[in-house]
Design an enzyme around this catalytic site. Structure first.
Site, short mmCIF file in Angstrom:
data_model
loop_
_atom_site.label_atom_id
_atom_site.label_comp_id
_atom_site.label_asym_id
_atom_site.label_seq_id
_atom_site.Cartn_x
_atom_site.Cartn_y
_atom_site.Cartn_z
N GLY A 1 0.82 -1.22 0.00
CA GLY A 1 0.00 0.00 0.00
C GLY A 1 0.84 1.26 0.00
O GLY A 1 0.61 2.16 0.80
N ASN B 1 1.81 -2.25 5.44
CA ASN B 1 1.17 -0.95 5.64
C ASN B 1 -0.24 -0.89 5.04
O ASN B 1 -1.10 -0.20 5.58
CB ASN B 1 2.05 0.14 5.01
CG ASN B 1 1.30 1.45 4.85
OD1 ASN B 1 1.10 2.20 5.79
ND2 ASN B 1 0.82 1.71 3.63
N TYR C 1 -12.65 -2.87 11.90
CA TYR C 1 -11.33 -2.24 11.81
C TYR C 1 -10.56 -2.45 13.10
O TYR C 1 -9.38 -2.85 13.09
CB TYR C 1 -11.52 -0.74 11.53
CG TYR C 1 -10.24 0.03 11.25
CD1 TYR C 1 -9.67 0.05 9.98
CD2 TYR C 1 -9.60 0.75 12.26
CE1 TYR C 1 -8.50 0.76 9.73
CE2 TYR C 1 -8.43 1.47 12.01
CZ TYR C 1 -7.89 1.48 10.75
OH TYR C 1 -6.73 2.18 10.49
N ALA D 1 -9.42 -6.11 13.55
CA ALA D 1 -8.29 -6.42 12.66
C ALA D 1 -6.99 -5.84 13.22
O ALA D 1 -5.95 -6.51 13.25
CB ALA D 1 -8.57 -5.88 11.25
N LYS D 2 -7.04 -4.59 13.69
CA LYS D 2 -5.82 -3.96 14.19
C LYS D 2 -5.36 -4.62 15.50
O LYS D 2 -4.16 -4.76 15.73
CB LYS D 2 -6.04 -2.46 14.37
CG LYS D 2 -6.27 -1.69 13.05
CD LYS D 2 -5.06 -1.77 12.13
CE LYS D 2 -5.23 -0.92 10.88
NZ LYS D 2 -4.07 -1.02 9.97
N ILE E 1 -3.57 10.44 11.49
CA ILE E 1 -2.60 10.87 10.48
C ILE E 1 -3.36 11.43 9.28
O ILE E 1 -4.36 10.85 8.84
CB ILE E 1 -1.73 9.67 10.03
CG1 ILE E 1 -1.16 8.88 11.23
CG2 ILE E 1 -0.62 10.15 9.09
CD1 ILE E 1 -0.10 9.57 12.06
P1 NDP Z 1 -4.58 5.48 2.42
O1 NDP Z 1 -6.03 5.16 2.22
O2 NDP Z 1 -4.10 6.85 2.22
O3 NDP Z 1 -3.69 4.49 1.49
C1 NDP Z 1 -3.94 3.13 1.54
C2 NDP Z 1 -2.91 2.40 0.72
O4 NDP Z 1 -3.16 0.99 0.84
C3 NDP Z 1 -2.99 2.72 -0.76
O5 NDP Z 1 -1.70 2.68 -1.30
C4 NDP Z 1 -3.84 1.57 -1.30
O6 NDP Z 1 -3.61 1.25 -2.67
C5 NDP Z 1 -3.35 0.43 -0.44
N1 NDP Z 1 -4.28 -0.69 -0.38
C6 NDP Z 1 -5.55 -0.69 0.06
N2 NDP Z 1 -6.07 -1.93 -0.04
C7 NDP Z 1 -5.10 -2.71 -0.55
C8 NDP Z 1 -5.02 -4.07 -0.90
N3 NDP Z 1 -6.08 -4.90 -0.74
N4 NDP Z 1 -3.89 -4.54 -1.42
C9 NDP Z 1 -2.81 -3.74 -1.60
N5 NDP Z 1 -2.82 -2.43 -1.29
C10 NDP Z 1 -3.96 -1.93 -0.78
O7 NDP Z 1 -4.26 4.95 3.90
P2 NDP Z 1 -3.23 5.51 4.99
O8 NDP Z 1 -1.95 5.85 4.35
O9 NDP Z 1 -3.93 6.49 5.83
O10 NDP Z 1 -3.07 4.20 5.89
C11 NDP Z 1 -1.98 3.29 5.75
C12 NDP Z 1 -2.04 2.31 6.92
O11 NDP Z 1 -1.97 3.02 8.15
C13 NDP Z 1 -3.33 1.50 6.98
O12 NDP Z 1 -3.05 0.19 7.42
C14 NDP Z 1 -4.15 2.24 8.03
O13 NDP Z 1 -5.10 1.40 8.66
C15 NDP Z 1 -3.05 2.67 8.98
N6 NDP Z 1 -3.41 3.80 9.82
C16 NDP Z 1 -3.81 4.98 9.28
C17 NDP Z 1 -4.12 6.04 10.12
C18 NDP Z 1 -4.59 7.36 9.62
O14 NDP Z 1 -5.03 8.18 10.47
N7 NDP Z 1 -4.50 7.67 8.32
C19 NDP Z 1 -4.05 5.89 11.59
C20 NDP Z 1 -3.61 4.60 12.04
C21 NDP Z 1 -3.30 3.60 11.17
P3 NDP Z 1 -4.45 1.98 -3.86
O15 NDP Z 1 -3.83 3.35 -3.98
O16 NDP Z 1 -4.22 1.13 -5.04
O17 NDP Z 1 -5.86 2.04 -3.39
#
Ligand code: NDP
Length: 259
Positions: A12, A90, A163, A166-167, A196
């Site tokens: 991701g 991630n 969610y 899972a976490k 974030i």
């Molecule tokens: P975004 O939604 O900004 O980005 C998600 C990323 O994950 C994208 O690159 C997306 O790809 C990819 N993705 C989603 N589903 C899949 C899949 N099935 N297979 C491969 N890639 C996938 O998320 P964030 O950057 O905010 O979050 C990243 C991580 O951090 C996550 O695990 C989230 O739960 C965790 N997190 C985020 C927080 C926040 O406040 N933002 C807080 C705490 C944890 P594509 O571009 O192709 O869709």
């Protein structure tokens, strides 16, 4: 201060936190696999950013909830860069709809568990098996595994149980792999971000603006993807060799109890 363990998969990493991690690894001179699900253009942009930062990069589409895609991701990653020394789990998704616990449905549960827990678990398993074959560096290290979980691992939000569950599962996953791999020179870490600023939180921005202004976190600001990337870089640089199964909170102090 890089070592020779310098090939990474960041799931991701087309957008958000993952892209920032990939770019930061590029700055360290890593070879980075930029994995994504569907945003090809964004992934190609992320590849350019890693390259501009000084690393090598390749984009590989793979849905981490799919067993076939996970296997293809690992095969293509190794074809591109050889042995993988760092896996960053991630990729993650939010529920399509926030629903009260009493109305939570199985479809959303399966989707969230598949992508946010089962996918990382079996990708870690597959990657760990490959890492066991890595030639250790001078200090006996074969690699590191990092999982980006969330404060939702221990914070009950009754409108997104899937969610949170899972976490919470990722937290135990980190402990399990940390114990299993410790003797093999592979350390395993959980990074627990707070709120974030990314696409994931764009839809709830006003709500979190209010909560942060109201004192939700001691460090009263939004976290940025770079805040999370910095923690990954500390591990990637080998600065935490005597820590495994460790949780690194990147949450502005959200986890602190106060009286
Ligand atoms: P975004 O939604 O900004 O980005 C998600 C990323 O994950 C994208 O690159 C997306 O790809 C990819 N993705 C989603 N589903 C899949 C899949 N099935 N297979 C491969 N890639 C996938 O998320 P964030 O950057 O905010 O979050 C990243 C991580 O951090 C996550 O695990 C989230 O739960 C965790 N997190 C985020 C927080 C926040 O406040 N933002 C807080 C705490 C944890 P594509 O571009 O192709 O869709």
């Amino acid at each position: 201060m890089t070592n020779n363990l310098n090939s990474a998969i960041v799931t991701g990493s087309s957008r958000g936190i993952g892209r920032e991690i990939a770019t930061a690894l590029g700055r360290l001179g890593f070879n980075v696999v930029v994995n994504y699900a569907s945003s090809q253009a964004a992934a190609e942009q992320a590849v350019k950013e890693v390259q501009a930062a000084g690393g090598k990069a390749v984009a590989i589409q793979a849905d981490i909830s799919s067993a076939a895609d996970r296997q293809r991701l690992l095969e293509h990653a190794m074809a591109a860069f050889g042995p993988i020394h760092l896996l960053v789990n991630n990729a993650g998704i939010a529920p399509l709809q926030r629903r009260d616990l009493l109305e939570a449905d199985e479809e959303s549960f399966d989707r969230l568990i598949g992508t946010n827990l089962k996918g990382p678990f079996f990708l870690t398993q597959a990657c760990a098996k490959q890492m066991l074959d890595n030639v250790p560096d001078a200090t006996g290290r074969r690699g590191n595994i990092i999982t980006i979980s969330s404060i939702s691992a221990y914070t009950a939000s009754v409108n997104r149980a899937d969610y949170c569950i899972a976490k919470a599962g990722l937290a135990m996953m980190t402990s399990l792999f940390a114990v299993r791999l410790a003797a093999s020179g592979i350390n395993v870490y959980e990074i627990r971000p707070g709120i974030i600023q990314t696409d994931m939180t764009a839809g709830v921005k006003e709500k979190y603006d209010r909560l942060i202004a109201g004192g939700l976190t001691p460090l009263a600001r939004w976290g940025q993807p770079e805040d999370v990337a910095r923690a990954v870089i500390a591990i990637a640089r080998g600065l935490l060799p005597f820590s495994t199964g460790e949780v690194i909170n990147v949450d502005g102090g959200f986890h602190l109890r106060q009286l």
